[in-house]
Scaffold this motif. Structure first.
Motif, mmCIF file in Angstrom:
data_model
loop_
_atom_site.group_PDB
_atom_site.id
_atom_site.type_symbol
_atom_site.label_atom_id
_atom_site.label_comp_id
_atom_site.label_asym_id
_atom_site.label_seq_id
_atom_site.Cartn_x
_atom_site.Cartn_y
_atom_site.Cartn_z
ATOM 1 N N UNK A 104 54.125 37.892 32.170
ATOM 2 C CA UNK A 104 53.298 37.493 31.041
ATOM 3 C C UNK A 104 53.039 38.701 30.158
ATOM 4 N N UNK A 105 52.644 38.430 28.921
ATOM 5 C CA UNK A 105 52.320 39.536 28.029
ATOM 6 C C UNK A 105 51.129 40.294 28.592
ATOM 7 N N UNK A 106 51.199 41.603 28.471
ATOM 8 C CA UNK A 106 50.097 42.452 28.934
ATOM 9 C C UNK A 106 48.827 42.140 28.152
ATOM 10 N N UNK A 107 47.718 42.025 28.868
ATOM 11 C CA UNK A 107 46.441 41.812 28.182
ATOM 12 C C UNK A 107 45.753 43.164 27.969
ATOM 13 N N UNK A 108 45.329 43.391 26.740
ATOM 14 C CA UNK A 108 44.617 44.625 26.438
ATOM 15 C C UNK A 108 43.248 44.591 27.115
ATOM 16 N N UNK A 109 42.849 45.722 27.657
ATOM 17 C CA UNK A 109 41.503 45.804 28.247
ATOM 18 C C UNK A 109 40.522 46.152 27.127
ATOM 19 N N UNK A 110 39.621 45.208 26.824
ATOM 20 C CA UNK A 110 38.661 45.426 25.740
ATOM 21 C C UNK A 110 37.331 45.925 26.282
ATOM 22 N N UNK A 111 36.563 46.627 25.431
ATOM 23 C CA UNK A 111 35.224 47.054 25.864
ATOM 24 C C UNK A 111 34.346 45.834 26.148
ATOM 25 N N UNK A 112 33.373 46.001 27.058
ATOM 26 C CA UNK A 112 32.476 44.893 27.396
ATOM 27 C C UNK A 112 31.508 44.585 26.255
ATOM 28 N N UNK A 129 57.946 51.038 31.605
ATOM 29 C CA UNK A 129 56.956 50.129 32.170
ATOM 30 C C UNK A 129 56.486 49.139 31.110
ATOM 31 N N UNK A 130 56.087 47.949 31.564
ATOM 32 C CA UNK A 130 55.512 47.003 30.618
ATOM 33 C C UNK A 130 54.000 47.168 30.533
ATOM 34 N N UNK A 131 53.430 47.992 31.428
ATOM 35 C CA UNK A 131 51.973 48.095 31.512
ATOM 36 C C UNK A 131 51.458 49.287 30.696
ATOM 37 N N UNK A 132 50.781 48.965 29.612
ATOM 38 C CA UNK A 132 50.351 50.021 28.690
ATOM 39 C C UNK A 132 49.156 50.803 29.204
ATOM 40 N N UNK A 133 48.350 50.148 30.028
ATOM 41 C CA UNK A 133 47.107 50.809 30.446
ATOM 42 C C UNK A 133 47.034 50.994 31.952
ATOM 43 N N UNK A 134 48.167 50.965 32.595
ATOM 44 C CA UNK A 134 48.151 51.208 34.036
ATOM 45 C C UNK A 134 48.447 52.680 34.286
#
Lengths: 562, 413
Positions: free
Chosen positions: A62-70, A354-359
């Motif tokens: 699946x498309x990577x989901x960006x981790x957004x601020x809370x 890698x497909x993971x931008x924030x890993x």
């Protein structure tokens, strides 16, 4: 189209390329991320200005989901800056600082809790001579201009810069003749001068280079800095000159009218900027897409490096690396052994698609491969010296070149995208180039009379000579109290790191500014002291002190209350 | 101001060293980085301290207080100066001793001392030093750090805890966290035998039904913000994780107790040779290092399992730092077979008095005789029913007239 023939050979009819508005759009289905990247590389022309936009789907991914601020509020609602910069990496912050020389309203948004949390803190801090970049590429030009700017840049920003030079080492004679012939060419095209060095000369300065190294090249233009220290300095100087930096702020959407962005939607409210600069690193493709201006794709490439104990510093005074005779594939490119400005040694990095931008997870296999490779030039390397390791993710385009230009479809966006190595070296030059682009849009942009070109930060007490240190401690008693014993960091430095123009209220943010916990005990002794100082300085209970990210609380609260 | 002896560190070793040096006539300065005396004992609220020395089960704090009381009493004679919240930034060799650069609140000063005793204790090995990969969340503590937060700051660390390493502090923290209401899921140990004292295995784990998993280690951390879980793997005889044995365990806290490293950063700057076995200085039976005038004791010398031995070494170091000049200098080497983890001291100066040795076996052994030879001549032997690496042994060996000292271990048939 030649590309489609090549794609068909590799992927049968599963992948297709189409030329749409001067970009090569790939579509189809493949079974792995690596295949998707291969298709992109097949379709691209290195350095080309017609970019690959890779829409290929990977089965099961699946498309990577960006981790957004809370946080969600309306702090920035209705803000109408002249320029909105998206991304607080070294490029975004360098642009903010460059533009802050002028009388315009600048807002920089960064989705993380601090600047330099992605690639700008997760790299080897090398200022490159730019030798391995082909002439004609934008990144070659920007690297060379940026490299030459560094001495003044760092002295203005009060950042340590060590133009220590770099040795490229060769273990056999096959390349001896071609290399000697190439030196005049390197001197014409790279930053600084290139010298041929015999093994004897090399070992005079670097006695611990492996025995089997026969000769090498020395690049006097290479150097080393602390990349997050630089980014923080740029951000602070921009703020001093009137720019606003909003942390924990992520761009979620843009509203366009025709070819113009009218509104930028963030988790902190809607912003109405005149112009937008896309310096969003691995997310620059997403930002371009929101802006209706997606003409390139980013394929993230991660790299892992190890930091060695100061003990290992005796083995390296400069930067050295071995030349690879093997085909220069992406998995083994670059890397070296770097003597850092803070007295450690850095080894790495490697490179893995890698497909993971924030890993930012690290793997043992990466450390092993980095060590195996660098042992060729430094056979003294031992895992016992490792004090920590980290992973960063590069924002590579398929063309492997920088994009610094006005939007191709949307008129008020400017991209600084595809900035990977040597992006740190090029950052000052990218900022100037971006300012020139903005200047074309606002010809009446005038230079501030009161621009503060020099940023001064708190002193490093352990680096002062004894008399200066005594005098400083007598005037600032907190600087006599040593909190971090490995790095000899005083209470004064820790408190002052939290009193800069940019917010700093977590253990990791303090660590990046003043270095407590960077040493061999990794905060085992000073951790509680630092947490307590944050709690006192910020007026929060100890259990609300975070390591870094949201929810990264260290303690649960007083034990009798739970 | 010129001192006879500067003691660096006021934990159990430094306290004992300072008192002993003063009693033997030296003018002493005791330098401590923290604001209170006692070193790590301040946070050791559990019992079991002082069994050998006092025949009592004291808490760490009580044990420290016995020495602090004596120190305060001896300070009345005016020959011990105490410098708290003072950090030794630099030590330089000068003609008649050493110059120490001290940093404290509002002050940077130089003092001179003829001798120095390093009683700087040890630091903990970190998770990265045992190759734990994955993410970097909060909720990962070394055991001593966890103990500080819990016992000094009174702060709770987590609710679901995994403990890596069966060293004594790890075992004590397993019990401590359980008593505070945390769920301790298990103690994982990469070796095939426990690293801590046998009594701690019973008192801290078995009494609280906390499982101990030998030949297991943590290989990976999960979670971006706070720790969410760890990956556990079985390891082979070389402690290398076995692929395919990974298991995910959900937890919010990881306590790492994977060993201690003697702190010897300052001695290194003075070119004091260190032992690769102990990671501490190489010393003779007077606790003097290979650099004249520099002494080492306690955990800075080698990691002890009982504080009683730490105090003992401090006392000896303090005494000899005060009176050493009366003795010979020439030393003989102490050698040992690979059956031993280490033997301290590593050098012996000729003397008529027997010398005290501390040693550890390199692995668990039953029914052995430890013999000490001077050439072909057996000068000492002792039988042991069992020897375990976590448990240090102490022997007294006559050394009058020896020309070498060789430790061997023989199995009783």
């Amino acid at each position: 189209m030649n590309i489609n023939r090549k794609l068909k050979k590799r992927f049968a009819n599963n992948v297709k390329a189409k030329l749409v508005d001067d970009k090569i759009v790939l579509s189809g289905n493949v079974s792995s991320w690596d295949e998707k990247v291969s298709a992109g590389l097949i379709a691209s022309k290195p350095g080309g200005r017609v970019h690959v936009v890779n829409d290929i789907k990977v089965k099961g991914l699946e498309d990577e989901k960006t981790i957004f601020p809370f946080i969600n509020d309306n702090k920035l609602d209705g803000r109408k800056p002249d320029v909105l910069i998206i991304g607080g990496g070294v490029v975004g912050c360098a642009i903010a600082r460059e533009l802050s020389k002028y009388d315009i309203d600048i807002l920089l948004v960064e989705k993380e809790y601090d600047v330099a949390l992605h690639a700008s803190s997760r790299n080897d801090g090398m200022i490159h001579p730019g030798l391995d970049i082909k002439p004609g590429r934008l990144k070659k030009k920007l690297n060379n201009i940026g490299n030459a700017m560094y001495d003044e840049f760092c002295s203005e920003l009060d950042i340590k810069f060590n133009r220590c030079g770099q040795y490229l080492c060769f273990a056999n004679y096959i390349l001896l003749i071609p290399i000697i012939f190439a030196i005049p060419y390197f001197n014409l095209t790279a930053a600084g001068k290139t010298h041929f060095v015999s093994r004897k000369e090399m070992r005079k300065r670097e006695p611990h280079i492996s025995e089997d190294i026969k000769y090498g090249l020395y690049f006097d233009g290479a150097g080393s800095i602390c990349p997050y220290g630089l980014t923080i300095a740029l951000a602070e100087n921009a703020i001093q000159n009137g720019a606003e930096i909003s942390l924990d702020t992520a761009v979620k959407d843009m509203k366009l009218s025709g070819n113009k962005i009218e509104e930028v939607v963030t988790n902190r409210g809607c912003i109405h900027p005149k112009m937008i600069i896309n310096a969003a690193g691995v997310f620059s493709e997403e930002i371009a897409k929101m802006a209706g201006d997606r003409f390139f794709s980013i394929h993230p490439r991660k790299g892992t490096s190890a930091i060695l104990d100061k003990e290992a510093k005796k083995n390296v005074n400069t930067i050295y690396s071995s030349f690879n005779l093997e085909k220069n594939n992406h998995n083994t490119k670059g890397g070296g052994i770097v003597s850092t400005v803070d007295g450690n040694v850095l080894v790495g990095p490697n490179a893995i698609e890698t497909n993971e931008k924030e890993n930012f997870d690290t793997e043992k296999s990466s450390i092993d491969s980095v060590f195996k490779k660098q042992k060729r030039v430094g056979n003294w390397l031992t895992g016992n010296d490792i004090i920590t390791y980290f992973t960063g993710v590069r924002a590579a385009t398929y063309e492997e070149d920088f994009i610094v230009e006005k939007g191709r479809n949307t008129h008020n966006i400017f991209h600084a995208a595809g900035i990977q190595s040597p992006g740190l070296t090029a950052a000052p030059a990218i900022a100037v180039m971006m300012r020139e682009l903005i200047n074309k849009e606002i010809p009446e942009m005038i230079r501030k009379e009161k621009y503060l070109s020099h940023r001064k930060t708190f002193p490093k007490i352990s680096e002062m000579d004894e008399d200066d240190r005594r005098e400083y401690i007598e005037k600032n008693p907190d600087y006599g109290e040593i909190v971090c014993r490995c790095e000899e960091i005083s209470k004064g430095e820790i408190l002052d790191s939290m009193r800069g123009p940019l917010r700093c209220d977590t253990v990791d943010a303090v660590k990046r500014r003043a270095r407590p916990g960077m040493g061999r005990c990794q905060g085992g002794f000073c951790g509680p002291q630092v947490a307590k100082l944050i709690s006192i300085e910020k007026g929060i209970p100890l259990n609300e002190v975070r390591k870094g990210y949201e929810d990264s609380y260290i303690l649960l609260g007083e034990k009798n209350e739970i | 101001m010129k001192y006879d002896v500067a003691v660096i560190g006021a934990g159990p070793a430094g306290l004992a060293a300072a008192i002993s040096a003063e009693k033997h006539g030296a003018k002493v300065v005791l330098i401590e980085r923290e604001d209170r005396l006692g070193g790590v004992l301040k946070q050791c609220i559990h019992d079991g301290f002082g069994l050998i020395r006092y025949g009592e089960k004291l808490s760490g704090c009580e044990y420290a207080n016995r020495y602090i009381d004596i120190l305060i009493e001896r300070m009345n004679y005016g020959n011990i100066e105490l410098k708290l919240k003072t950090f030794v930034s630099k030590v330089d060799k000068i003609d008649d001793g050493f110059n120490l650069l001290l940093s404290s609140r509002g002050k940077l000063e130089n003092i001179k001392s003829e001798k120095i005793i390093f009683a700087t204790g040890c630091r903990e090995r970190t998770p990265k030093q045992v190759s734990i990969h994955g993410s970097r969340p909060s909720g990962v503590f070394t055991a001593g750090l966890a103990q500080y937060y819990l016992n000094i700051n009174g702060q709770m660390l987590g609710k679901k805890c995994v403990i890596l390493g069966s060293g004594d502090i790890g075992l004590i923290m397993a019990r401590r966290l359980t008593l505070e209401g945390a769920n301790v899921l298990g103690v994982y140990e990469a070796k095939d035998s426990p690293s801590g004292l046998t009594r701690n295995i019973y008192q801290c784990l078995e009494d609280f039904d906390i499982p101990l998993y030998l030949s297991h280690t943590v290989t990976r951390l999960h979670g971006r913000n706070r720790l969410e879980g760890v990956t556990i793997s079985r390891v082979d005889q070389n402690m290398v994780p076995i692929e395919g044995t990974e298991e995910y365990i959900s937890c919010d806290t990881l306590i790492v107790s994977v060993g201690l490293i003697p702190e010897n950063e300052l001695p290194k700057t003075l070119n004091v040779p260190l032992s690769k076995h102990t990671k501490g200085a190489i010393v003779n039976q007077y606790y003097e290092t290979e650099v004249k005038g520099i002494y080492a004791c306690g955990n800075a010398l080698h990691v002890n399992d009982l504080v009683d031995y730490v105090s003992e070494s401090g006392e000896e170091a303090g005494k000899f730092a005060a009176i050493r000049d009366k003795f010979e200098q020439e030393a003989v080497e102490v050698t040992f077979t690979s059956d031993f983890g280490y033997v301290v001291p590593q050098k012996i100066v000729k003397d008529t008095e027997p010398a005290t040795f501390y040693f550890r076996t390199s692995k668990i052994r039953e029914n052995v005789i430890v013999k000490v030879y001077d050439g072909d001549k057996e000068i000492f032997k002792k039988k042991y029913l069992n020897l375990k690496p976590p448990e240090m042994e102490k022997i007294k060996v006559p050394i009058d007239g020896v020309s070498e000292i060789r430790f061997v271990m023989e199995v009783i048939q």
